[in-house]
Scaffold this motif. Sequence first.
Motif, PDB file in Angstrom:
ATOM      1  N   ARG A 162      84.502 -61.691 -17.722  1.00  0.00           N
ATOM      2  CA  ARG A 162      84.429 -62.779 -18.910  1.00  0.00           C
ATOM      3  C   ARG A 162      82.318 -62.869 -18.416  1.00  0.00           C
ATOM      4  O   ARG A 162      81.592 -62.586 -19.485  1.00  0.00           O
ATOM      5  CB  ARG A 162      84.445 -63.884 -17.872  1.00  0.00           C
ATOM      6  CG  ARG A 162      85.784 -64.724 -18.589  1.00  0.00           C
ATOM      7  CD  ARG A 162      85.801 -66.024 -18.705  1.00  0.00           C
ATOM      8  NE  ARG A 162      85.791 -66.139 -16.613  1.00  0.00           N
ATOM      9  CZ  ARG A 162      86.983 -66.276 -16.043  1.00  0.00           C
ATOM     10  NH1 ARG A 162      88.462 -65.847 -17.060  1.00  0.00           N
ATOM     11  NH2 ARG A 162      87.084 -66.573 -14.850  1.00  0.00           N
ATOM     12  N   ALA A 163      82.232 -62.772 -16.859  1.00  0.00           N
ATOM     13  CA  ALA A 163      80.420 -62.179 -17.320  1.00  0.00           C
ATOM     14  C   ALA A 163      79.654 -60.712 -18.005  1.00  0.00           C
ATOM     15  O   ALA A 163      79.101 -60.424 -18.258  1.00  0.00           O
ATOM     16  CB  ALA A 163      80.565 -62.181 -15.932  1.00  0.00           C
ATOM     17  N   LEU A 164      80.834 -60.103 -17.464  1.00  0.00           N
ATOM     18  CA  LEU A 164      80.712 -58.309 -18.469  1.00  0.00           C
ATOM     19  C   LEU A 164      79.900 -58.734 -19.777  1.00  0.00           C
ATOM     20  O   LEU A 164      79.621 -57.964 -20.482  1.00  0.00           O
ATOM     21  CB  LEU A 164      81.489 -57.087 -18.071  1.00  0.00           C
ATOM     22  CG  LEU A 164      80.799 -56.462 -17.087  1.00  0.00           C
ATOM     23  CD1 LEU A 164      82.372 -55.109 -17.268  1.00  0.00           C
ATOM     24  CD2 LEU A 164      80.261 -55.859 -16.723  1.00  0.00           C
ATOM     25  N   ASN A 165      82.012 -59.355 -20.636  1.00  0.00           N
ATOM     26  CA  ASN A 165      80.817 -59.438 -21.734  1.00  0.00           C
ATOM     27  C   ASN A 165      80.591 -60.140 -22.144  1.00  0.00           C
ATOM     28  O   ASN A 165      79.618 -59.998 -23.315  1.00  0.00           O
ATOM     29  CB  ASN A 165      82.913 -60.777 -22.015  1.00  0.00           C
ATOM     30  CG  ASN A 165      84.311 -59.180 -22.412  1.00  0.00           C
ATOM     31  OD1 ASN A 165      83.651 -58.706 -21.738  1.00  0.00           O
ATOM     32  ND2 ASN A 165      84.788 -60.419 -22.263  1.00  0.00           N
ATOM     33  N   ALA A 166      79.630 -61.131 -21.154  1.00  0.00           N
ATOM     34  CA  ALA A 166      78.263 -62.369 -21.487  1.00  0.00           C
ATOM     35  C   ALA A 166      77.573 -61.466 -21.692  1.00  0.00           C
ATOM     36  O   ALA A 166      76.152 -61.302 -21.916  1.00  0.00           O
ATOM     37  CB  ALA A 166      78.844 -63.447 -20.496  1.00  0.00           C
ATOM     38  N   ARG A 167      77.423 -60.141 -20.147  1.00  0.00           N
ATOM     39  CA  ARG A 167      76.538 -59.611 -20.397  1.00  0.00           C
ATOM     40  C   ARG A 167      75.775 -58.239 -21.517  1.00  0.00           C
ATOM     41  O   ARG A 167      74.576 -58.274 -21.152  1.00  0.00           O
ATOM     42  CB  ARG A 167      75.943 -59.254 -18.595  1.00  0.00           C
ATOM     43  CG  ARG A 167      75.893 -60.105 -17.642  1.00  0.00           C
ATOM     44  CD  ARG A 167      76.082 -59.000 -16.051  1.00  0.00           C
ATOM     45  NE  ARG A 167      75.068 -60.163 -15.022  1.00  0.00           N
ATOM     46  CZ  ARG A 167      74.956 -59.526 -14.228  1.00  0.00           C
ATOM     47  NH1 ARG A 167      75.074 -58.248 -13.940  1.00  0.00           N
ATOM     48  NH2 ARG A 167      75.428 -61.114 -12.601  1.00  0.00           N
ATOM     49  N   LEU A 168      77.004 -57.578 -21.573  1.00  0.00           N
ATOM     50  CA  LEU A 168      77.064 -56.570 -22.326  1.00  0.00           C
ATOM     51  C   LEU A 168      76.978 -57.043 -23.649  1.00  0.00           C
ATOM     52  O   LEU A 168      77.759 -57.712 -24.084  1.00  0.00           O
ATOM     53  CB  LEU A 168      77.670 -55.208 -22.140  1.00  0.00           C
ATOM     54  CG  LEU A 168      77.957 -55.185 -20.649  1.00  0.00           C
ATOM     55  CD1 LEU A 168      78.950 -54.124 -20.158  1.00  0.00           C
ATOM     56  CD2 LEU A 168      76.172 -54.867 -19.511  1.00  0.00           C
ATOM     57  N   SER A 169      75.686 -55.574 -24.158  1.00  0.00           N
ATOM     58  CA  SER A 169      75.784 -56.295 -26.343  1.00  0.00           C
ATOM     59  C   SER A 169      76.933 -54.901 -26.638  1.00  0.00           C
ATOM     60  O   SER A 169      75.890 -54.608 -26.672  1.00  0.00           O
ATOM     61  CB  SER A 169      74.438 -56.453 -26.858  1.00  0.00           C
ATOM     62  OG  SER A 169      74.052 -55.935 -26.522  1.00  0.00           O
ATOM     63  N   LEU A 170      77.737 -55.008 -26.797  1.00  0.00           N
ATOM     64  CA  LEU A 170      78.440 -53.615 -26.431  1.00  0.00           C
ATOM     65  C   LEU A 170      79.609 -54.071 -27.875  1.00  0.00           C
ATOM     66  O   LEU A 170      80.081 -55.155 -27.927  1.00  0.00           O
ATOM     67  CB  LEU A 170      79.348 -53.380 -25.933  1.00  0.00           C
ATOM     68  CG  LEU A 170      78.810 -52.285 -24.996  1.00  0.00           C
ATOM     69  CD1 LEU A 170      79.291 -52.040 -24.042  1.00  0.00           C
ATOM     70  CD2 LEU A 170      77.422 -51.445 -25.123  1.00  0.00           C
ATOM     71  N   ARG A 171      80.342 -53.427 -28.903  1.00  0.00           N
ATOM     72  CA  ARG A 171      80.920 -53.803 -30.114  1.00  0.00           C
ATOM     73  C   ARG A 171      82.525 -54.116 -28.604  1.00  0.00           C
ATOM     74  O   ARG A 171      83.214 -54.822 -29.057  1.00  0.00           O
ATOM     75  CB  ARG A 171      81.192 -52.896 -30.962  1.00  0.00           C
ATOM     76  CG  ARG A 171      81.913 -53.158 -31.738  1.00  0.00           C
ATOM     77  CD  ARG A 171      82.056 -52.082 -33.480  1.00  0.00           C
ATOM     78  NE  ARG A 171      81.021 -51.840 -32.620  1.00  0.00           N
ATOM     79  CZ  ARG A 171      80.243 -50.247 -33.757  1.00  0.00           C
ATOM     80  NH1 ARG A 171      81.420 -49.662 -34.829  1.00  0.00           N
ATOM     81  NH2 ARG A 171      78.823 -50.306 -34.042  1.00  0.00           N
TER      82      ARG A 171
END
Length: 117
Positions: free
Chosen positions: A73-82
């Motif tokens: 979840r933290a990665l999903n929030a931190r990274l702006s990737l498709r």
Amino acid sequence: MSERVQILNGLLAREVGTLLNEYATDREALITVQSVRTAENLASARIELAVFPPEKRPYAEKLVRAHAGGIQRALNARLSLRRIPKLIFSVANTGNEVGKVEELLNEIDERYHEDAS
């Protein structure tokens, strides 16, 4: 492996390493990202972790199991990737390698002291 996947592997290694340091607050073991292998379709990424000292491997496995969802979840929030790959964690069995390295270092040290005498 494409350049895009290699760049993503480096990014995931750095970010997951940072997050592991945030979750491992008691400092019982040093847990580092040893390798990241992302699938070409970016659906999943296998994160291999190294633990020192090796006898703290069960602690690391428990920590990763408990926080895998939070790390995702933290990665999903931190990274702006498709598309952010689903993380699959494994803890490497590095105990044998560490023991071999220690033996080699001790052997080198002994030879150095013999030559210096």
